[in-house]
Design a protein around this motif. Structure first.
Motif, PDB file in Angstrom:
ATOM      1  N   PRO A  71       0.751  -1.326  -0.082  1.00 50.23           N
ATOM      2  CA  PRO A  71      -0.090  -0.157   0.051  1.00 50.23           C
ATOM      3  C   PRO A  71       0.928   1.284  -0.014  1.00 50.23           C
ATOM      4  O   PRO A  71       0.365   2.268  -0.623  1.00 50.23           O
ATOM      5  CB  PRO A  71      -0.748  -0.083   1.138  1.00 50.23           C
ATOM      6  CG  PRO A  71      -0.030  -1.037   2.332  1.00 50.23           C
ATOM      7  CD  PRO A  71       0.741  -2.047   1.329  1.00 50.23           C
ATOM      8  N   LYS A  73       3.552   1.887  -1.605  1.00 49.26           N
ATOM      9  CA  LYS A  73       3.766   2.234  -3.130  1.00 49.26           C
ATOM     10  C   LYS A  73       2.677   2.623  -3.789  1.00 49.26           C
ATOM     11  O   LYS A  73       2.852   3.847  -4.686  1.00 49.26           O
ATOM     12  CB  LYS A  73       4.376   0.745  -3.934  1.00 49.26           C
ATOM     13  CG  LYS A  73       5.802   0.252  -3.548  1.00 49.26           C
ATOM     14  CD  LYS A  73       5.970  -1.017  -3.858  1.00 49.26           C
ATOM     15  CE  LYS A  73       7.439  -1.581  -3.792  1.00 49.26           C
ATOM     16  NZ  LYS A  73       7.686  -2.945  -4.198  1.00 49.26           N
ATOM     17  N   LEU A  74       1.461   2.376  -3.478  1.00 50.51           N
ATOM     18  CA  LEU A  74       0.243   2.898  -4.172  1.00 50.51           C
ATOM     19  C   LEU A  74       0.331   4.288  -3.674  1.00 50.51           C
ATOM     20  O   LEU A  74      -0.101   5.234  -4.503  1.00 50.51           O
ATOM     21  CB  LEU A  74      -0.942   2.020  -3.771  1.00 50.51           C
ATOM     22  CG  LEU A  74      -0.890   0.442  -4.320  1.00 50.51           C
ATOM     23  CD1 LEU A  74      -2.288  -0.097  -3.778  1.00 50.51           C
ATOM     24  CD2 LEU A  74      -0.940   0.574  -5.642  1.00 50.51           C
ATOM     25  N   TYR A  77       3.087   6.444  -5.169  1.00 56.38           N
ATOM     26  CA  TYR A  77       2.768   6.821  -6.634  1.00 56.38           C
ATOM     27  C   TYR A  77       1.835   7.896  -6.660  1.00 56.38           C
ATOM     28  O   TYR A  77       1.838   8.898  -7.678  1.00 56.38           O
ATOM     29  CB  TYR A  77       2.400   5.448  -7.388  1.00 56.38           C
ATOM     30  CG  TYR A  77       3.390   4.436  -7.489  1.00 56.38           C
ATOM     31  CD1 TYR A  77       4.641   4.557  -7.314  1.00 56.38           C
ATOM     32  CD2 TYR A  77       2.877   2.891  -7.679  1.00 56.38           C
ATOM     33  CE1 TYR A  77       5.286   3.300  -7.663  1.00 56.38           C
ATOM     34  CE2 TYR A  77       3.734   1.890  -7.770  1.00 56.38           C
ATOM     35  CZ  TYR A  77       5.120   2.203  -7.750  1.00 56.38           C
ATOM     36  OH  TYR A  77       6.097   1.274  -7.853  1.00 56.38           O
ATOM     37  N   ASN A 109      -9.821   1.967  -3.397  1.00 52.04           N
ATOM     38  CA  ASN A 109      -8.993   0.977  -4.455  1.00 52.04           C
ATOM     39  C   ASN A 109      -7.906   0.547  -3.825  1.00 52.04           C
ATOM     40  O   ASN A 109      -7.595  -0.754  -4.095  1.00 52.04           O
ATOM     41  CB  ASN A 109      -8.501   2.132  -5.382  1.00 52.04           C
ATOM     42  CG  ASN A 109      -9.705   2.730  -6.202  1.00 52.04           C
ATOM     43  OD1 ASN A 109     -10.769   2.062  -6.382  1.00 52.04           O
ATOM     44  ND2 ASN A 109      -9.426   3.811  -6.809  1.00 52.04           N
ATOM     45  N   LYS A 110      -7.229   1.112  -2.662  1.00 48.41           N
ATOM     46  CA  LYS A 110      -6.083   0.422  -2.055  1.00 48.41           C
ATOM     47  C   LYS A 110      -6.710  -0.793  -1.413  1.00 48.41           C
ATOM     48  O   LYS A 110      -6.099  -1.977  -1.348  1.00 48.41           O
ATOM     49  CB  LYS A 110      -5.630   1.200  -1.125  1.00 48.41           C
ATOM     50  CG  LYS A 110      -4.303   0.670  -0.251  1.00 48.41           C
ATOM     51  CD  LYS A 110      -4.769   0.247   1.148  1.00 48.41           C
ATOM     52  CE  LYS A 110      -5.398   1.172   2.028  1.00 48.41           C
ATOM     53  NZ  LYS A 110      -6.033   0.509   3.383  1.00 48.41           N
ATOM     54  N   GLU A 113      -7.320  -3.854  -3.776  1.00 46.19           N
ATOM     55  CA  GLU A 113      -6.281  -4.249  -4.116  1.00 46.19           C
ATOM     56  C   GLU A 113      -5.485  -5.324  -2.944  1.00 46.19           C
ATOM     57  O   GLU A 113      -4.994  -6.653  -3.291  1.00 46.19           O
ATOM     58  CB  GLU A 113      -5.318  -3.395  -4.621  1.00 46.19           C
ATOM     59  CG  GLU A 113      -3.573  -4.008  -4.872  1.00 46.19           C
ATOM     60  CD  GLU A 113      -3.710  -4.981  -6.010  1.00 46.19           C
ATOM     61  OE1 GLU A 113      -2.510  -5.694  -6.281  1.00 46.19           O
ATOM     62  OE2 GLU A 113      -4.640  -5.026  -6.711  1.00 46.19           O
TER      63      GLU A 113
END
Length: 307
Positions: A71, A73-74, A77, A109-110, A113
């Motif tokens: 998470p 990295k998400l 980004y 959205n996290k 995933e």
């Protein structure tokens, strides 16, 4: 712990009976993080009967999958996109939207995933022949495990403790108002003013993430520089760049206390050890991690820990 003396290569394993015929499992793993999952799958792949328990405090896959690398990295980004958009102007792009980021969409959205990855980890364990117990587990002795799921006990020839780490929190007045990196991934709203204590990569990464999503960030570090122990030149350059971009790095500063701000729900008065006070809606501690060993009964199994 007892080492089974029967030759493993010549034994036909049962999923529920150990190679010695004396225990429920050859191996029982407490903790389904990266280490526990890998060890369990490898053991099962060699024919061992394996049980795995996880209390799901963060989820299957442990810290990395649920409240760590993935998470992060998400979030990272997403936090970099405003800079990318700005750079695009030099290449002929004109992005005129000034709408604030939709933080709730990021979290939703996290979560999708992470749920997908949890399902993959569960299938990997089950596919290897491991029994997965979604339950807190405690050691009764060096061969017996108590599972809170169904209030039952199981036995194993060998027990692997792979519980991983948990954030350490400072013992200061108002510590109940602090969050750790665990809770940072579930904030209901993007912070407007974040105070972060810590000089390691978790603190530095979240300083960049929150700043990228529009927050004013105070990063409190105990020494003059952060990321001590990493490459000195890279750490110094990063600190310089973050300051230039607007992160307030406060060297030789620690949080002394945190109090609820009068008349501002959800905000806090954060007092530093130099006497200065700022107001913030997120106060985060990222001062380190410790083994998550509390309450698992390690002493009952003859386990010892060092400082």
């Amino acid at each position: 712990m007892l080492r089974c003396r029967r030759a493993l290569a010549n034994h036909a394993y049962s999923r529920y009976v150990s190679s010695c015929g004396k225990f429920d499992y050859d191996l029982f793993t407490i903790g389904a993080g990266s280490g526990g999952v890998r060890a369990s799958r490898i053991a099962a792949g060699h024919g061992a009967s394996v049980g795995v328990a996880d209390d799901l405090a963060v989820g299957l896959g442990g810290t990395c999958v649920n409240v760590g690398c993935v998470p992060k990295k998400l979030f990272a980004y997403g936090s970099e996109l405003p800079t990318e958009v700005k750079d695009g102007e030099g290449f002929g792009w004109n992005f005129t939207s000034q709408a604030p980021p939709d933080w709730q969409s990021l979290i939703q959205n996290k979560d999708k995933e992470i749920a997908r990855l949890n399902g993959i980890y569960e299938k990997l364990l089950a596919g290897a022949g491991c029994d997965v117990h979604k339950s807190r587990a405690e050691l009764v002795d060096n061969h017996t495990i108590s599972l809170f799921e169904g209030s039952k006990t199981v036995t194993a020839a060998k027990i692997l403790v792979a519980v991983g780490g948990w954030p350490s929190m400072p013992d200061i007045p108002g510590k109940e108002h602090l969050i750790s990196s665990n809770e940072a991934f579930y904030l209901k709203n993007a912070p407007k003013h974040a105070v972060i204590a810590g000089a390691g990569y978790i603190a530095v990464e979240f300083a960049g993430i929150f700043h990228g999503y529009g927050a004013h960030v105070d990063l409190c570090i105990r020494k003059k520089k952060f990321l001590r122990g990493f490459d000195d030149d890279i750490a110094a350059f990063l600190q310089e760049q973050m300051i230039q971009q607007g992160v307030s790095v406060r060297p030789c500063t620690q949080i002394q206390k945190v109090e609820e701000a009068a008349g501002k729900e959800g905000w806090f008065d954060v007092t530093f050890d130099n006497g200065e006070t700022v107001q913030a809606d997120v106060v985060m501690s990222a001062i380190g991690r410790r083994p998550k060993l509390e309450g698992i009964g390690l002493d009952r199994a003859g386990g010892e820990t060092s400082e």
